[in-house]
Design a protein around this motif. Structure first.
Motif, short mmCIF file in Angstrom:
data_model
loop_
_atom_site.label_atom_id
_atom_site.label_comp_id
_atom_site.label_asym_id
_atom_site.label_seq_id
_atom_site.Cartn_x
_atom_site.Cartn_y
_atom_site.Cartn_z
N ARG A 210 38.92 32.34 51.42
CA ARG A 210 37.66 33.21 51.25
C ARG A 210 36.57 32.70 50.42
O ARG A 210 35.46 32.84 50.62
N PRO A 306 40.25 54.61 41.81
CA PRO A 306 39.17 54.62 41.16
C PRO A 306 39.42 54.50 39.63
O PRO A 306 40.43 55.40 39.18
N ALA A 310 38.09 50.13 35.27
CA ALA A 310 37.38 50.71 34.28
C ALA A 310 38.38 50.70 32.88
O ALA A 310 38.22 50.36 31.93
N ASP A 325 35.62 35.95 33.07
CA ASP A 325 35.26 35.92 34.36
C ASP A 325 36.51 36.87 34.84
O ASP A 325 37.51 37.15 34.35
N ILE A 328 39.30 39.43 41.76
CA ILE A 328 40.43 40.41 42.16
C ILE A 328 41.02 39.98 43.48
O ILE A 328 40.26 39.42 44.36
N HIS A 330 42.91 40.67 46.36
CA HIS A 330 43.54 41.91 47.52
C HIS A 330 44.87 41.79 47.93
O HIS A 330 45.01 40.57 48.57
N GLY B 286 39.08 41.09 54.47
CA GLY B 286 38.87 41.67 53.54
C GLY B 286 39.96 42.39 52.66
O GLY B 286 41.37 41.92 52.81
N LYS B 287 39.78 43.09 51.89
CA LYS B 287 40.90 44.06 51.18
C LYS B 287 41.93 44.69 52.28
O LYS B 287 41.33 45.08 53.08
N ILE B 299 23.86 45.41 41.18
CA ILE B 299 23.93 44.58 40.16
C ILE B 299 23.24 44.95 38.95
O ILE B 299 22.36 45.44 38.91
N PHE B 313 32.61 49.51 33.60
CA PHE B 313 33.73 49.76 34.51
C PHE B 313 34.15 51.30 34.21
O PHE B 313 34.50 52.07 34.69
N VAL B 321 33.68 56.26 41.15
CA VAL B 321 33.40 55.24 42.24
C VAL B 321 34.59 54.18 41.94
O VAL B 321 34.73 53.84 40.76
N ASN B 322 34.96 53.94 43.03
CA ASN B 322 36.06 52.74 43.19
C ASN B 322 35.26 51.29 43.14
O ASN B 322 34.80 50.93 44.44
N ILE B 323 35.56 50.59 42.35
CA ILE B 323 34.68 49.01 42.33
C ILE B 323 35.70 48.48 43.27
O ILE B 323 36.99 48.16 42.82
N GLU B 324 35.14 47.82 44.40
CA GLU B 324 36.21 47.02 45.50
C GLU B 324 36.27 45.67 45.18
O GLU B 324 37.16 45.14 45.44
N ASP B 325 35.07 45.11 44.52
CA ASP B 325 35.29 43.66 43.99
C ASP B 325 34.12 43.48 43.18
O ASP B 325 33.19 44.19 42.89
N VAL B 326 34.06 42.65 42.19
CA VAL B 326 33.49 42.21 41.17
C VAL B 326 33.08 40.54 41.24
O VAL B 326 33.90 40.08 41.44
N ARG B 327 31.83 40.24 40.83
CA ARG B 327 31.39 38.86 40.75
C ARG B 327 30.62 38.87 39.72
O ARG B 327 29.66 39.41 39.35
N ILE B 328 31.01 37.88 38.53
CA ILE B 328 30.16 37.68 37.53
C ILE B 328 29.09 36.34 37.64
O ILE B 328 29.88 35.49 37.88
N GLN B 340 28.06 41.54 39.74
CA GLN B 340 27.72 42.17 40.89
C GLN B 340 28.90 43.09 41.33
O GLN B 340 29.98 42.64 41.12
#
Lengths: 364, 364
Positions: A210, A306, A310, A325, A328, A330, B286-287, B299, B313, B321-328, B340
């Motif tokens: 990925r 959700p 958080a 960093d 996630i 999945h 994906g997930k 962003i 978060f 809101v459910n965060i599906e993925d995070v990128r820093i 992101q």
């Protein structure tokens, strides 16, 4: 700098114009499509009227193939005191300008630059004054470049809150071939092998592939422009990769040999590929452009509600731990996943204890 | 299943033993290094004493090269009713077992399996009962495999909360070559090019090359074992990649040609590489192993204070809101960065408004 002319009001041009305008610079916007310039003006990036006289700095933000002609046109009508372009390749534009027969004074007023910023969207509507914040912005002045022009470019970079980096134009092109263009093509070549793969194989994909293939999702049109402007250095690097690849295939074939010496040779070859990969990977800068700090991870199990992330982050924050960093991972076919939190080693016990206390399942 | 024997108490064996023990199975632990088995026992994975009689399931979790001999030894002394191994390659062990001259009844009591789990650490101390949670666990039963043995293996997989996937042994080996072994080597080959690169080039590295080379940081020793057990399928795939790479180099060289037709041909070649890469990348699950949902990103600019991510978060969670993925994305040379947040498209306006209201700087 009091006045500027931005020619080409796409993502980069409009973002730079927004940054300049926000610092009180009077920005004139031009685009071969007047509608684009009007859009940029409506966003507060400046005015789409022509400047009355010579501006301080002209920023040419057009596709690589049009940079030299656009610069030459602006220079011939004396549009600005200093000129920069922002194309992702730097050797070609300078040579093209020289070929167009511009005089020494015109060439001295030009610096090729490259802001190392971008995003998946394009066009003025995607522009933002903070696009360049904290990112390297390469400057490739020549020996005869006017100091005044260099200072105008540095002022623009400061307004954009980017980090100026001075390089030779050809060295820049080799560098971006190495850290961006070559990896981009290789990522696509790995992803291409999945195009016709069986579904049963594809469902075994994990985080490794990925990550390797993520940038293969980028917009092809923009990348054709970029690669077309830098074919030589990219081809040289890909040839080096191809030679290593052939070597690796030979080592793998040797591992299938009945001859033990050949098998040992094959294992040695693979070991060397992995050793070199390890050594190269440690050179990729981590956070803040510093030498990579070695972080350790704390892994937390979550379900897909959700607010789960958080709560993890809130609990980490309460413990005073800075998350460096996040990754996630999945789960396949389940409403659950793992969150890998990267922290400095001394924070691991603090964070683990804090999250446990708040009821989180931590992977040992 | 009431009793099990785990032979090889490294990361995988001990993790499976922990999962079995937690469900009340009496687990016997064995390792060629008795100290390792003792460590696993001390962690609560079972007992390091020998079983009094025949156990229900023997799990052979030794390095690929030792699987067949270990299985044959256990079968000859009638250690269990059913036998599985967990090596990352499946064609070889079955052929090796046949070559060792085991009878049909012995072969019917064996299933090659492969849990698609792992982590950067190894050994019993890194083990955890939830290592396999939500991950695919491949089963490669033959036509003559006892149904009872298949059910024992499925029971183990259920205890480990993994997702069973049935495949042909050789198809499995080609699949892991495709989704794991080939990308691993290619990532190393890209990273290897950085080993002796100039510092000025390396500091231009961005998130793209960081992702492409991440897995090149893995432990070489383990990967030599894995690749040595699957050289054929990996070499076949790398040869395909090498052929594409040669084609790509030719296309780039054509872009440097003075002949316009050649240049057009070169651009077409590059376009095709990018098209195929795009098409392949969309197949990466994906997930939840589903077809990739298309997420959109919001962003947020952060500085480097502890708790910033936590607050983002928390604010997202409060907005439901459910965060599906995070990128820093880390900034170069500055104490700032971008986060992101990937969410389903309909959550973008909700999240943007909620974060704005709480004072966050959102990139448009």
């Amino acid at each position: 700098m009091r006045t500027a002319l931005v020619i080409g009001t796409g993502l980069i041009g409009t973002s730079a114009a927004l940054a300049l305008a926000s610092r009180g610079v009077r920005v004139h916007l031009a685009d071969h499509d007047p509608e684009q310039a009007r859009t940029a003006a409506a966003l507060g990036a400046g005015t789409d009227t022509e400047p009355a006289g010579t501006v301080d700095l002209a920023v040419v933000a057009v596709p690589p193939a049009h940079v030299a002609a656009t610069l030459a046109g602006a220079m011939r009508r004396g549009a600005a005191r200093g000129y920069i372009d922002v194309a992702s390749v730097k050797g070609g534009p300078r040579r093209d300008l020289e070929a167009l027969g511009l005089d020494a004074a015109a060439l001295a007023s030009y610096i090729g630059t490259h802001p190392m910023s971008g995003r998946e969207k394009s066009g003025p509507l995607a522009a933002t004054a903070d696009l360049f914040e904290g990112r390297p912005w390469v400057l490739t002045p020549g020996r005869d470049t006017d100091t005044e022009v260099l200072n105008l470019a540095l002022e623009l970079i400061a307004f954009c809150r980017a980090v100026p980096v001075v390089m030779d134009a050809d060295a820049h092109d080799r560098a971006v071939a190495l850290v961006s263009h070559m990896p981009h093509l290789v990522s696509n070549l790995v992803a291409a092998r999945l195009e016709h793969a069986e579904e049963s194989a594809v469902r075994l994909c994990g985080q490794g592939i990925r990550d390797v293939t993520r940038i293969a999702a980028s917009e092809p049109a923009m990348w054709i422009d970029i690669l077309s402007a830098n074919p030589g250095p990219v081809a040289d690097l890909l040839s080096d990769v191809a030679a290593d690849l052939d070597e690796t295939v030979r080592a793998l074939r040797a591992l299938q040999s009945a001859d033990e010496d050949k098998r040992l040779g094959g294992a040695g070859g693979i070991q060397e590929v992995l050793r070199r990969g390890n050594a190269g990977q440690t050179r990729v800068p981590g956070k803040h452009g510093a030498a990579p700090t070695s972080y350790e991870s704390v892994i937390v199990l979550i379900d897909d509600q959700p607010g789960q992330l958080a709560r993890i982050f809130a609990d980490a924050g309460r413990a005073g731990v800075n998350i460096e960093d996040v990754r996630i991972e999945h789960a396949t076919g389940q409403q659950a996943g793992l969150v890998q939190l990267m922290v400095v080693p001394q924070s691991v016990p603090v964070l683990t204890a804090a999250l446990r206390e708040r009821g989180w399942a931590i992977r040992q």
